[in-house]
Scaffold this motif. Sequence first.
Motif, PDB file in Angstrom:
ATOM      1  N   TYR A 154       0.814  -1.218   0.000  1.00 12.54           N
ATOM      2  CA  TYR A 154       0.000   0.000   0.000  1.00 12.54           C
ATOM      3  C   TYR A 154       0.848   1.269   0.000  1.00 12.54           C
ATOM      4  O   TYR A 154       0.452   2.278  -0.576  1.00 12.54           O
ATOM      5  CB  TYR A 154      -0.965  -0.006   1.187  1.00 12.54           C
ATOM      6  CG  TYR A 154      -2.192  -0.865   0.959  1.00 12.54           C
ATOM      7  CD1 TYR A 154      -3.051  -0.599  -0.095  1.00 12.54           C
ATOM      8  CD2 TYR A 154      -2.486  -1.927   1.797  1.00 12.54           C
ATOM      9  CE1 TYR A 154      -4.181  -1.376  -0.320  1.00 12.54           C
ATOM     10  CE2 TYR A 154      -3.610  -2.713   1.602  1.00 12.54           C
ATOM     11  CZ  TYR A 154      -4.450  -2.439   0.535  1.00 12.54           C
ATOM     12  OH  TYR A 154      -5.558  -3.214   0.311  1.00 12.54           O
ATOM     13  N   SER A 155       1.989   1.239   0.645  1.00 15.40           N
ATOM     14  CA  SER A 155       2.836   2.432   0.640  1.00 15.40           C
ATOM     15  C   SER A 155       3.357   2.715  -0.768  1.00 15.40           C
ATOM     16  O   SER A 155       3.447   3.874  -1.189  1.00 15.40           O
ATOM     17  CB  SER A 155       4.004   2.286   1.626  1.00 15.40           C
ATOM     18  OG  SER A 155       4.793   1.146   1.309  1.00 15.40           O
ATOM     19  N   THR A 168       1.810   1.599  -3.716  1.00 15.64           N
ATOM     20  CA  THR A 168       0.718   1.907  -4.660  1.00 15.64           C
ATOM     21  C   THR A 168      -0.033   3.183  -4.297  1.00 15.64           C
ATOM     22  O   THR A 168      -0.655   3.799  -5.159  1.00 15.64           O
ATOM     23  CB  THR A 168      -0.279   0.736  -4.726  1.00 15.64           C
ATOM     24  OG1 THR A 168      -0.791   0.463  -3.418  1.00 15.64           O
ATOM     25  CG2 THR A 168       0.395  -0.509  -5.276  1.00 15.64           C
ATOM     26  N   THR A 169       0.005   3.596  -3.030  1.00 15.74           N
ATOM     27  CA  THR A 169      -0.706   4.812  -2.618  1.00 15.74           C
ATOM     28  C   THR A 169       0.180   6.041  -2.665  1.00 15.74           C
ATOM     29  O   THR A 169      -0.238   7.112  -3.114  1.00 15.74           O
ATOM     30  CB  THR A 169      -1.261   4.651  -1.187  1.00 15.74           C
ATOM     31  OG1 THR A 169      -2.030   3.443  -1.105  1.00 15.74           O
ATOM     32  CG2 THR A 169      -2.154   5.834  -0.804  1.00 15.74           C
ATOM     33  N   GLU A 196       1.141   9.510   6.141  1.00 16.59           N
ATOM     34  CA  GLU A 196       1.139   8.471   5.109  1.00 16.59           C
ATOM     35  C   GLU A 196       1.280   7.084   5.720  1.00 16.59           C
ATOM     36  O   GLU A 196       0.643   6.125   5.282  1.00 16.59           O
ATOM     37  CB  GLU A 196       2.272   8.747   4.122  1.00 16.59           C
ATOM     38  CG  GLU A 196       2.046  10.000   3.269  1.00 16.59           C
ATOM     39  CD  GLU A 196       3.289  10.476   2.543  1.00 16.59           C
ATOM     40  OE1 GLU A 196       3.153  11.301   1.614  1.00 16.59           O
ATOM     41  OE2 GLU A 196       4.400  10.042   2.910  1.00 16.59           O
ATOM     42  N   THR A 220      -1.469   4.101   5.320  1.00 17.66           N
ATOM     43  CA  THR A 220      -1.020   2.803   4.817  1.00 17.66           C
ATOM     44  C   THR A 220      -1.341   1.689   5.793  1.00 17.66           C
ATOM     45  O   THR A 220      -1.833   0.615   5.412  1.00 17.66           O
ATOM     46  CB  THR A 220       0.499   2.850   4.558  1.00 17.66           C
ATOM     47  OG1 THR A 220       0.775   3.841   3.564  1.00 17.66           O
ATOM     48  CG2 THR A 220       1.015   1.509   4.078  1.00 17.66           C
ATOM     49  N   LYS A 235      -5.108   0.923   5.824  1.00 18.39           N
ATOM     50  CA  LYS A 235      -5.508   0.155   4.632  1.00 18.39           C
ATOM     51  C   LYS A 235      -5.163  -1.321   4.801  1.00 18.39           C
ATOM     52  O   LYS A 235      -5.944  -2.206   4.422  1.00 18.39           O
ATOM     53  CB  LYS A 235      -4.829   0.731   3.391  1.00 18.39           C
ATOM     54  CG  LYS A 235      -5.439   2.038   2.904  1.00 18.39           C
ATOM     55  CD  LYS A 235      -4.864   2.447   1.553  1.00 18.39           C
ATOM     56  CE  LYS A 235      -5.621   3.629   0.977  1.00 18.39           C
ATOM     57  NZ  LYS A 235      -5.180   3.956  -0.398  1.00 18.39           N
ATOM     58  N   PRO A 283      -9.388   6.385   5.587  1.00 20.62           N
ATOM     59  CA  PRO A 283      -9.142   4.979   5.235  1.00 20.62           C
ATOM     60  C   PRO A 283     -10.041   3.985   5.955  1.00 20.62           C
ATOM     61  O   PRO A 283     -10.085   2.813   5.578  1.00 20.62           O
ATOM     62  CB  PRO A 283      -7.668   4.780   5.623  1.00 20.62           C
ATOM     63  CG  PRO A 283      -7.392   5.811   6.670  1.00 20.62           C
ATOM     64  CD  PRO A 283      -8.247   6.989   6.304  1.00 20.62           C
TER      65      PRO A 283
END
Length: 787
Positions: free
Chosen positions: A14-15, A17-18, A30, A34, A37, A166
């Motif tokens: 997730y880190s 892709t986000t 952030e 992450t 998610k 999130p």
Amino acid sequence: MDYKGKIQERIKSYSLTTFGKKFIDCNDKEKYITLVKGLMEEIVPKWNNSLSKYHGKKKAYYFSAEYLMGRALSNNLINMNWKSEIKGLLEEYQIDYNKIEEAEDDAGLGNGGLGRLAACFLDSAATLDYPLMGYGLRYEYGIFSQKFIDGFQVEKHDNWLEFGDPWSIRKSQDKVVVNFSDGDVLAIPYDTPIIGYGGNTINTLRLWKAEAIRPFDLEEFNKQNYDLSVKDKNDAEYISKVLYPNDSREEGKILRLKQQYFFVSASLQDLIRKHLENYDNLDNFHSLHGIQLNDTHPTVAIPEMMRILTDEYDMEWDKAWNITVKTFAYTNHTILQEALEQWPIKLYKSLLPRVYEMIEKINEKLIEELKEKGMSQKTENYEIISGDNIKMAYLAIYGTHSTNGVAQVHTDILTESELNNWYKLYPERFNNKTNGITQRRWLLKSNPELSDLITDLLGSDKWITNLEELKKLEKYKDDEKILNKFLDIKQKKKNQVAEYIKENEGVEIDPNSIFDIQIKRFHEYKRQLLNAFHILDLYYRLKDNPDLDMVNRTFIFGGKAAPGYERAKGVIKFINEIKELVNNDKDINEKIKVVLVTNYGVSYGEKLFSAADISEQISTAGKEASGTGNMKFMLNGTPTIGTLDGANIEIVEEAGEENNFIFGLKVEDIKEIEDSYNPTKYYKEVKGLKRVMDSLIDGTFSDGDTGIFKELHDSILKGASWHSPDQYYLMKDFDSYREAHKRVDNAFRNRRDWAKKCWINMANAGKFTSDRTIEQYAKEIWDIKKA
């Protein structure tokens, strides 16, 4: 792969892709997003499984204009029993968990006790395995972020959704259309998991966002009418923009009415659609749905339900009315007659013409019923439509099968005086449900040190789901070793708050002083002004006698005033003026300090409730419906200085008046003197009172040439067109309040006796859990069963 390993793999993915970078390179915000998610990927399947276990059973639904949820990360990790694992995972990255926790914004979905109560109820229902779903509005900016400029409250937008949320999932497939006379809008639901302690039940909070059916008009854009091309989008989105928009002008009133109708119409459409997916008709709707109206904000749900049943499903009126009354229940949160919500007829007629016709029919049915009971001469005392207004509380009582107050004294006042005529008409509908708080957030999460001591002494953690277990701790009330441990914990919490206030407010306070705390919404009846008068009187006494024998005292305020509430904002300015005077006067040797914390909310509250030495609950007797802040203080071992008002009465019944500091007029005292009350007598005769009162008008303080200080002064001595002088009895109660503070000062000096008072309060807080309240709602109003 084990659970911890799965989360680790997810946050890596997730880190990237986000945010396009490694987890370790993300900033705290952030990293928080992450991590959540990754957690949600584990939570959602459990959530779906939990919802399926209630299929075919009656469920309850909470309709509320606000939900003051607070931060979700730690609360959810505690309830899922994942916190130690996640902290350990972060430690492997050399990441401080507390920084990740602080990176989460408080959800901007509520303001005061009404919204926090709704949040506690959702937590309790999930913990107790009851099917309770919340419905409300997804405010983009919440109420506001509070700043102080030159001592004045200034409202800034609270952009809590700047980075998204999130924890919530957009469910576009469940969107509905809400109709207004000036145009239709889409209601888009966002679902948030409400995780019960132990993780066995995960319920849902569904919040509606308003969007345009046609968000962009290409034709207008191509004509270069750029404003017109997005007009529908802007007009729709205003509805879910801000909690409680200023309604001092008609435009604000229209927006508030749109908000109320938008969320209840969307919610009812949602429930009816789901019902019809499983049943052929709506005849049994009330057997499977119990809807609680949290105050009068969602009362328009009653005529909206009638409109849907009769217009859209061709149901006969009386049958529809029977289903509606059996479905809805109403919680009254105010004793103040002037605060009982009313709406101008013209707004309903122009914005919701068909809904207004339903209200007219309901009112006609009521009058017809009254005449059948031989009350044709008294109908004006009940009529929902009266003069130019619609009385929403009357609509709520008539259109539901249950009306409850939120503390015993509140319910008594409703049934004996304020709503006595309705009580005589429907005695079976009235009941009391004393409010409560969830110990999971207000003790387990916010005060882990005290929680650990409680668990050690009880030999189990059963208190987390059965707060009555605390009663067993009363046997330690004379145990010096245990009391000293308690005092050490309290000191640790005070040290933490002192550091936090220094960092966030720039005020250095004495952690060994008495932490005297009043944190709540600013309103005249809550009497922050009385507190301010006492502080100023104490300051003047110190100036007159620098050797005054007293324990150092830190007065901490927190709370917001509604944007259009000028008097409440004037009190904030007055307190900030006193703060500047007191905190910068070296002559008083820092014996007193004043702090007004910025942007008070749930997360700030978690720190303050656990650190308080004395809890200010000083509302005018008979004006506070319940109060839940008093319960949070009590749970953390803090005695109350307060009037016999709201839940204070029941707190004293549980913990003993000798362990609290009660002062002032009682409800019955006010009834005796209200017709002859003359505040000028006390203003002139009570020592020191005139001096502090006149500081509002004698140039001691500046109100920036707004005239608000003179308005406050006049409101007490002269009154106004809408109220008598000193309607909240500050002058009468001042001396009694001052004497109560002297008792606090004397009692605090004996550390063992003080600790005993604190301990007895905590040990007797079991009644005030929202678990108990929810059990009563479930059994006595909603008739729902556990999974």
